[in-house]
Design a protein around this motif. Structure first.
Motif, PDB file in Angstrom:
ATOM      1  N   TYR A   1       0.837  -1.205   0.000  1.00 53.36           N
ATOM      2  CA  TYR A   1       0.000   0.000   0.000  1.00 53.36           C
ATOM      3  C   TYR A   1       0.868   1.250   0.000  1.00 53.36           C
ATOM      4  N   GLN A   2       1.902   1.280   0.834  1.00 59.05           N
ATOM      5  CA  GLN A   2       2.773   2.441   0.892  1.00 59.05           C
ATOM      6  C   GLN A   2       3.454   2.678  -0.454  1.00 59.05           C
ATOM      7  N   ARG A   3       3.901   1.584  -1.095  1.00 58.77           N
ATOM      8  CA  ARG A   3       4.577   1.724  -2.388  1.00 58.77           C
ATOM      9  C   ARG A   3       3.617   2.243  -3.447  1.00 58.77           C
ATOM     10  N   GLU A   4       2.392   1.667  -3.517  1.00 56.18           N
ATOM     11  CA  GLU A   4       1.420   2.104  -4.525  1.00 56.18           C
ATOM     12  C   GLU A   4       1.039   3.567  -4.307  1.00 56.18           C
ATOM     13  N   ARG A   5       0.904   3.979  -3.043  1.00 59.10           N
ATOM     14  CA  ARG A   5       0.540   5.356  -2.765  1.00 59.10           C
ATOM     15  C   ARG A   5       1.637   6.311  -3.229  1.00 59.10           C
ATOM     16  N   LEU A   6       2.897   5.902  -3.046  1.00 56.16           N
ATOM     17  CA  LEU A   6       4.002   6.750  -3.478  1.00 56.16           C
ATOM     18  C   LEU A   6       4.091   6.820  -4.999  1.00 56.16           C
TER      19      LEU A   6
ATOM     20  N   GLY B   1      11.999  -2.509  -8.718  1.00 58.50           N
ATOM     21  CA  GLY B   1      12.774  -3.681  -8.331  1.00 58.50           C
ATOM     22  C   GLY B   1      13.323  -4.384  -9.553  1.00 58.50           C
ATOM     23  N   TYR B   2      14.202  -5.348  -9.308  1.00 54.05           N
ATOM     24  CA  TYR B   2      14.811  -6.126 -10.383  1.00 54.05           C
ATOM     25  C   TYR B   2      14.890  -7.590  -9.963  1.00 54.05           C
TER      26      TYR B   2
ATOM     27  N   PRO C   1      -0.394 -14.082  -5.183  1.00 49.53           N
ATOM     28  CA  PRO C   1       0.841 -13.707  -4.488  1.00 49.53           C
ATOM     29  C   PRO C   1       1.729 -14.915  -4.234  1.00 49.53           C
ATOM     30  N   ALA C   2       3.021 -14.693  -4.225  1.00 45.92           N
ATOM     31  CA  ALA C   2       3.977 -15.771  -3.965  1.00 45.92           C
ATOM     32  C   ALA C   2       3.772 -16.325  -2.559  1.00 45.92           C
ATOM     33  N   VAL C   3       3.972 -17.628  -2.425  1.00 43.96           N
ATOM     34  CA  VAL C   3       3.826 -18.283  -1.123  1.00 43.96           C
ATOM     35  C   VAL C   3       4.956 -17.834  -0.197  1.00 43.96           C
TER      36      VAL C   3
ATOM     37  N   THR D   1       8.174  -3.335 -11.709  1.00 43.00           N
ATOM     38  CA  THR D   1       7.525  -2.105 -11.265  1.00 43.00           C
ATOM     39  C   THR D   1       6.567  -2.340 -10.103  1.00 43.00           C
ATOM     40  N   SER D   2       6.161  -3.595  -9.882  1.00 41.66           N
ATOM     41  CA  SER D   2       5.263  -3.891  -8.762  1.00 41.66           C
ATOM     42  C   SER D   2       5.993  -3.787  -7.427  1.00 41.66           C
ATOM     43  N   MET D   3       7.297  -3.956  -7.439  1.00 41.29           N
ATOM     44  CA  MET D   3       8.124  -3.959  -6.242  1.00 41.29           C
ATOM     45  C   MET D   3       7.656  -5.013  -5.230  1.00 41.29           C
ATOM     46  N   THR D   4       6.980  -6.048  -5.712  1.00 41.99           N
ATOM     47  CA  THR D   4       6.568  -7.154  -4.843  1.00 41.99           C
ATOM     48  C   THR D   4       7.226  -8.464  -5.253  1.00 41.99           C
TER      49      THR D   4
END
Length: 254
Positions: free
Chosen positions: A12-17, A50-51, A217-219, A107-110
């Motif tokens: 949430y913090q990342r998406e808001r930024l 992210g990469y 989402p990844a386990v 770009t998702s940073m997840t």
């Protein structure tokens, strides 16, 4: 905060930024593709992505990601990464390969911040590094694994936690280039330490645009459990994190 909410809060913090940064660009420029050459290019403003890099082909990397997480749709190919017209808020990504090594701009940073998935994928792909930074909030992450064994994990979030965490021996590059370096140099130095620096690809190409739906989402596994415990111990009180963000003006002439 409930343990299951940790990942949601960080996302949430990342998406808001990301949304805030988009709003700073006039609508006409956004629609015209103002994000081209944007958040994945290293500069004095830091990193906002992210990469995932691996000692395997781009096809093999995407197949592994699809096994462990959501659906990916292959879109257009561009000759240069800077020409890619992507929507970071929609989690469009870039996929490429250089000298037989896969490179994914996350770009998702997840995905790049899914440590247990990175370790599991290394059983098939060899050496895998997932890393990145959202320097506006002071968040930095790194997971390096080889043949199913974790080698190094770092997670720092100045916005969310009062203390960062690390697992494994520091990489030789970390003394000169800490992972949490605001310029992003620590993240790139870490990838280079494993022979997986994507800089040449990022500055040239070609690249394929890949759409990610974030449907599965990844386990989570043992590393995520350690991170969760650390977060619960050192998390900042609600609403406090904005007070710990400092704007830094970097003198690029030095």
């Amino acid at each position: 905060m409930h343990a299951k909410s940790v990942h949601r809060e960080r996302r949430y913090q990342r998406e808001r930024l990301i949304t805030r940064r988009q709003r700073q660009i006039p609508r006409g420029e956004r629609e015209a593709g103002a994000w081209r050459g944007g958040p994945w290019i290293r500069c004095g403003m830091g990193l906002h992505c992210g990469y995932i890099v691996a000692t395997a082909s781009a096809t093999a990397l995407l197949e592994e990601l699809a096994r462990h997480t959501g659906e990916f749709t292959l879109e257009s190919v561009v000759d240069r990464t800077a020409d890619a017209d992507i929507d970071p808020a929609g989690f469009d990504m870039l996929l490429g390969e250089i000298d037989g090594r896969a490179c994914l701009l996350d770009t998702s940073m997840t995905l790049s911040d899914s440590p247990d998935m990175i370790v599991t994928m290394s059983t098939t792909l060899g050496t895998v590094v997932g890393c990145g930074a959202e320097t506006t909030s002071g968040s930095y992450w790194l997971t390096a694994a080889r043949a199913g064994q974790p080698l190094r994990h770092v997670f720092v979030s100045h916005a969310a936690m009062t203390r960062g965490m690390a697992i494994g021996e520091p990489l030789p590059c970390e003394k000169a280039h800490p992972i949490e370096d605001i310029s992003g140099s620590g993240v790139f130095a870490a990838m280079a330490a494993f022979g997986l620096d994507p800089s040449v690809w990022l500055n040239s190409g070609p690249a394929r645009v890949v759409k990610y739906d974030h449907s599965r989402p990844a386990v989570k596994g043992p590393i995520a459990a350690i991170v969760r415990g650390h977060y619960e111990r050192y998390k900042r009180p609600g609403g406090e994190w904005l007070h710990h963000i400092t704007a830094v003006v970097r003198d690029e002439s030095r």
